[in-house]
Design an enzyme around this catalytic site. Structure first.
Site, mmCIF file in Angstrom:
data_model
loop_
_atom_site.group_PDB
_atom_site.id
_atom_site.type_symbol
_atom_site.label_atom_id
_atom_site.label_comp_id
_atom_site.label_asym_id
_atom_site.label_seq_id
_atom_site.Cartn_x
_atom_site.Cartn_y
_atom_site.Cartn_z
ATOM 1 N N GLN A 53 0.839 -1.205 0.000
ATOM 2 C CA GLN A 53 0.000 0.000 0.000
ATOM 3 C C GLN A 53 0.874 1.255 0.000
ATOM 4 O OE1 GLN A 53 -1.623 1.377 3.759
ATOM 5 N NE2 GLN A 53 -3.663 1.306 2.898
ATOM 6 N N GLY A 54 0.802 2.018 -1.063
ATOM 7 C CA GLY A 54 1.624 3.225 -1.171
ATOM 8 C C GLY A 54 0.815 4.489 -0.932
ATOM 9 N N SER A 89 -2.364 7.697 13.826
ATOM 10 C CA SER A 89 -1.687 7.807 15.120
ATOM 11 C C SER A 89 -2.698 8.078 16.246
ATOM 12 C CB SER A 89 -0.637 8.920 15.079
ATOM 13 O OG SER A 89 -1.277 10.171 15.195
ATOM 14 N N ASN A 90 -2.263 7.785 17.477
ATOM 15 C CA ASN A 90 -3.191 7.949 18.604
ATOM 16 C C ASN A 90 -3.577 9.408 18.834
ATOM 17 O OD1 ASN A 90 -2.862 5.223 18.758
ATOM 18 N ND2 ASN A 90 -2.657 5.174 20.981
ATOM 19 N N GLU A 91 -2.650 10.329 18.494
ATOM 20 C CA GLU A 91 -3.006 11.756 18.636
ATOM 21 C C GLU A 91 -4.146 12.085 17.668
ATOM 22 O OE1 GLU A 91 0.153 10.669 18.311
ATOM 23 O OE2 GLU A 91 0.862 11.094 20.341
ATOM 24 N N GLU A 144 -13.090 -2.708 9.017
ATOM 25 C CA GLU A 144 -11.848 -3.375 9.404
ATOM 26 C C GLU A 144 -11.138 -2.617 10.522
ATOM 27 O OE1 GLU A 144 -12.575 -3.158 6.179
ATOM 28 O OE2 GLU A 144 -12.670 -5.266 5.596
ATOM 29 N N SER A 200 1.496 6.685 2.424
ATOM 30 C CA SER A 200 2.312 7.646 3.169
ATOM 31 C C SER A 200 3.520 8.101 2.361
ATOM 32 C CB SER A 200 2.824 7.023 4.466
ATOM 33 O OG SER A 200 1.752 6.510 5.208
HETATM 34 C C1 LIG Z 1 4.806 -0.358 11.278
HETATM 35 C C2 LIG Z 1 4.230 0.629 10.290
HETATM 36 C C3 LIG Z 1 3.758 0.181 9.066
HETATM 37 C C4 LIG Z 1 3.239 1.088 8.124
HETATM 38 N N1 LIG Z 1 2.821 0.608 6.895
HETATM 39 C C5 LIG Z 1 2.383 1.489 5.964
HETATM 40 C C6 LIG Z 1 2.028 1.039 4.638
HETATM 41 O O1 LIG Z 1 2.096 -0.158 4.328
HETATM 42 N N2 LIG Z 1 1.641 1.954 3.732
HETATM 43 C C7 LIG Z 1 1.547 3.280 4.029
HETATM 44 O O2 LIG Z 1 1.140 4.047 3.152
HETATM 45 N N3 LIG Z 1 1.878 3.747 5.264
HETATM 46 C C8 LIG Z 1 2.300 2.896 6.234
HETATM 47 N N4 LIG Z 1 2.670 3.356 7.485
HETATM 48 C C9 LIG Z 1 2.666 4.789 7.746
HETATM 49 C C10 LIG Z 1 1.595 5.256 8.713
HETATM 50 O O3 LIG Z 1 0.351 5.292 8.089
HETATM 51 C C11 LIG Z 1 2.079 6.627 9.222
HETATM 52 O O4 LIG Z 1 3.206 6.409 10.047
HETATM 53 C C12 LIG Z 1 1.022 7.372 9.993
HETATM 54 O O5 LIG Z 1 -0.023 7.757 9.163
HETATM 55 C C13 LIG Z 1 1.620 8.635 10.669
HETATM 56 O O6 LIG Z 1 2.261 9.423 9.724
HETATM 57 P P1 LIG Z 1 3.783 9.890 9.911
HETATM 58 O O7 LIG Z 1 4.604 8.698 10.254
HETATM 59 O O8 LIG Z 1 4.163 10.685 8.712
HETATM 60 O O9 LIG Z 1 3.789 10.834 11.185
HETATM 61 P P2 LIG Z 1 3.349 12.359 11.235
HETATM 62 O O10 LIG Z 1 2.022 12.536 10.567
HETATM 63 O O11 LIG Z 1 4.475 13.208 10.758
HETATM 64 O O12 LIG Z 1 3.163 12.561 12.782
HETATM 65 C C14 LIG Z 1 4.263 12.758 13.683
HETATM 66 C C15 LIG Z 1 3.697 12.990 15.069
HETATM 67 O O13 LIG Z 1 2.880 14.171 15.077
HETATM 68 C C16 LIG Z 1 1.574 13.872 15.531
HETATM 69 N N5 LIG Z 1 0.586 14.651 14.779
HETATM 70 C C17 LIG Z 1 0.510 14.813 13.432
HETATM 71 N N6 LIG Z 1 -0.542 15.578 13.097
HETATM 72 C C18 LIG Z 1 -1.172 15.899 14.268
HETATM 73 C C19 LIG Z 1 -2.322 16.668 14.601
HETATM 74 N N7 LIG Z 1 -3.079 17.244 13.654
HETATM 75 N N8 LIG Z 1 -2.674 16.774 15.912
HETATM 76 C C20 LIG Z 1 -1.926 16.186 16.889
HETATM 77 N N9 LIG Z 1 -0.811 15.458 16.632
HETATM 78 C C21 LIG Z 1 -0.435 15.316 15.341
HETATM 79 C C22 LIG Z 1 1.389 12.386 15.248
HETATM 80 O O14 LIG Z 1 0.416 11.817 16.084
HETATM 81 C C23 LIG Z 1 2.786 11.847 15.525
HETATM 82 O O15 LIG Z 1 2.963 11.643 16.903
HETATM 83 C C24 LIG Z 1 3.178 2.466 8.443
HETATM 84 C C25 LIG Z 1 3.636 2.905 9.693
HETATM 85 C C26 LIG Z 1 4.155 2.027 10.607
HETATM 86 C C27 LIG Z 1 4.659 2.550 11.918
#
Ligand SMILES: Cc1cc2nc3c(=O)[nH]c(=O)nc-3n(C[C@H](O)[C@H](O)[C@H](O)COP(=O)(O)OP(=O)(O)OC[C@H]3O[C@@H](n4cnc5c(N)ncnc54)[C@H](O)[C@@H]3O)c2cc1C
Length: 383
Positions: A123-124, A366-368, A241, A126
């Protein structure tokens, strides 16, 4: 083909349980990391041979055609058995999307090899600067003749190094509002211009990757839905899901390990330890009952879970982390050893399980972000 929905729930549950007992490889149960394709391909082949690979797909497309209630039983049994997770993006996400929105040609071309395991999907979504705020994604697809030319990069793409295909969101209109200029495309990972770079996680495993697109091409017939309407398709995937990310299985499993450790080392004599263990047990009980409440909504045939389901994800991931942290602490010096340690009639791999719990508060939103959803849509707090 068997009509599973005709069985009463308990008979069906017994059948599923028996199937896992008879066919699932013992060595893959309760893995503390995502297994690679080479490790699970035989298990996939077994599921495929028995027509069990796609429990939620309709039978006319090769699935088991389970009703929501039966699907829930299937997943409960699969989880409590600790069955290995396969690279299932094609089964869980892409297949149902094609069945609902794909053309008959797309269904004919992609569904059978997705079931058989010939095509493995990743899944592409992020990108390095688009995670929580996914709609700000910048990977771009420009239509030239009959092909989209794709440039950009995706990150955290789980199992991209094992995938033969990727489905992705790409920007097809830079002038439109953020959500309105995005299209949903499918691509063969062997196309020229695609490079996959595995990323090593904190546990030393390569489970996800960064994927680079350098003028990689895909035929326009590989776009699902209309051009610039990909956002609503991607959103549609977040159906019920979402509930399964809040399953209590990891908490229950790690809590049982902690109880075994306590028994072996006589830790229950320590009132501080027993107090904390009881608290974690109560937290897990709370989780199981919230999970059961949402499951009941599904059982009633309603496929739409309200925004309050975010509560489940928060509670499941944070309780899981608390249990794994406390297990490490309780192991004392042995808590520094990243290996399976013997404990009574089982083994405990506390360090790797601790690592496994870390990203749970990130993936699936994310939990936030989940707390923001609760604040806005459940508590109705101001922005
Ligand atoms: C093990 C794993 C597998 C994954 N697999 C896939 C995959 O197969 N395909 C794919 O597309 N993606 C995948 N992901 C990506 C995942 O969807 C993202 O990590 C997630 O959406 C968070 O985005 P980010 O990592 O860019 O963090 P960011 O969005 O940059 O967030 C960084 C921090 O800021 C906080 N934050 C951001 N915005 C807000 C807000 N508005 N209010 C409060 N806090 C905020 C977040 O909660 C986090 O703590 C995977 C991630 C993990 C950890």
């Amino acid at each position: 083909m068997q009509d599973w929905n005709a069985l009463d729930d308990e008979t069906f549950r017994g059948e599923v349980r028996r199937f896992f007992r008879e066919h699932h490889p013992q060595s893959l149960r309760y893995a503390s990391r995502r297994p690679r394709w080479r490790e699970v391909r035989d298990w996939w082949a077994t599921l495929y041979r028995h027509n069990w690979i796609a429990p939620a797909w309709p039978r006319e497309h090769g699935g088991m055609g389970l009703s929501p209630a039966k699907l829930l039983i299937f997943i409960e049994e699969q989880e409590s058995y600790g069955a290995a997770r396969t690279p299932d993006q094609g089964i869980i996400n892409l297949g149902p999307l094609l069945i609902r929105y794909g053309t008959p040609e797309q269904q004919r071309k992609y569904l059978p090899p997705t079931l058989s395991g010939e095509y493995i999907w990743c899944q592409g979504y992020s990108e390095p600067d688009a995670g929580s705020d996914l709609a700000s994604l910048r990977t771009e697809a420009v239509l030239k003749g009959d092909e989209y030319v794709v440039n950009g990069s995706k990150i955290w793409t789980t199992m991209a190094h094992d995938a033969t295909h990727i489905f992705l969101l790409a920007r097809t209109d830079k002038q439109a509002k953020k959500q309105e200029g995005i299209s949903f495309l499918m691509m063969d990972m062997r196309s020229s211009g695609i490079t996959v770079r595995p990323i090593r996680n904190i546990a030393g495993h390569e489970e996800f990757c960064q994927v680079f697109f350098d003028s990689a091409r895909t035929h326009r017939s590989n776009r699902v839905g209309e051009q610039n309407r990909g956002w609503s398709l991607a959103k549609a995937l977040l159906g019920f899901e979402r509930i399964f990310i809040g399953s209590p299985k990891y908490c229950q499993f790690t809590l049982a390990q902690l109880a075994a450790l306590a028994a072996e080392r006589g830790l229950m004599d320590d009132p501080v330890f027993s107090d904390r263990l009881v608290q974690l047990r109560l937290d897990t009980e709370d989780l199981a009952s919230v999970f059961a409440r949402f499951a009941e909504v599904m059982r009633n045939g309603s496929e739409t879970l309200g925004p309050e389901v975010s509560m489940l994800k928060i509670w499941a991931s944070e309780t899981f982390q608390r249990i794994t942290e406390f297990t490490l602490e309780s192991l004392g010096n042995a808590g520094a050893i990243a290996a399976a340690l013997p404990c009574g009639d089982r083994t405990i791999d506390a360090v790797n399980t601790f690592y496994y719990a870390r990203p749970a508060t990130f993936y699936g939103g994310s939990n936030e972000i989940q707390r923001n959803i609760l604040a806005k849509h459940v508590l109705r707090l101001p922005e």
